[in-house]
Design a protein around this motif. Structure first.
Motif: not given
Length: 80
Positions: A33-42, A51-62
């Motif tokens: 919440h401080i850096t506004q970054e997500f961590t993902v498992d590929w 780890t990446m900024e929130y603007k580079y992550v989007t749900p996998d939904v049509p």
């Protein structure tokens, strides 16, 4: 943002792999919440660029019909 488009921990998403500059499928495992970054498992288990900024992550939904129009940018897996 459209509420259903806000990703959360556990969601399957399309996100930016900074080392390659490409978008790949992943699952969110943390959000800072401080850096506004997500961590993902590929999906392919790559340990890099998780780890990446929130603007580079989007749900996998049509998208819904009212969320897409001529000129919209659409990200989808490369087919054969």
């Amino acid at each position: 943002l459209i509420p259903r488009s806000i990703p959360k921990i556990g969601d399957h998403v399309v996100s930016l792999h900074k080392p390659t500059g490409c978008f790949y499928m992943s699952t969110i495992v943390a959000f800072d919440h401080i850096t506004q970054e997500f961590t993902v498992d590929w999906d392919d288990k790559d340990p890099t660029g998780r780890t990446m900024e929130y603007k580079y992550v989007t749900p996998d939904v049509p998208p819904a019909k009212d969320e897409i129009a001529v000129g919209s940018v659409v990200v989808f897996p490369k087919g054969r």
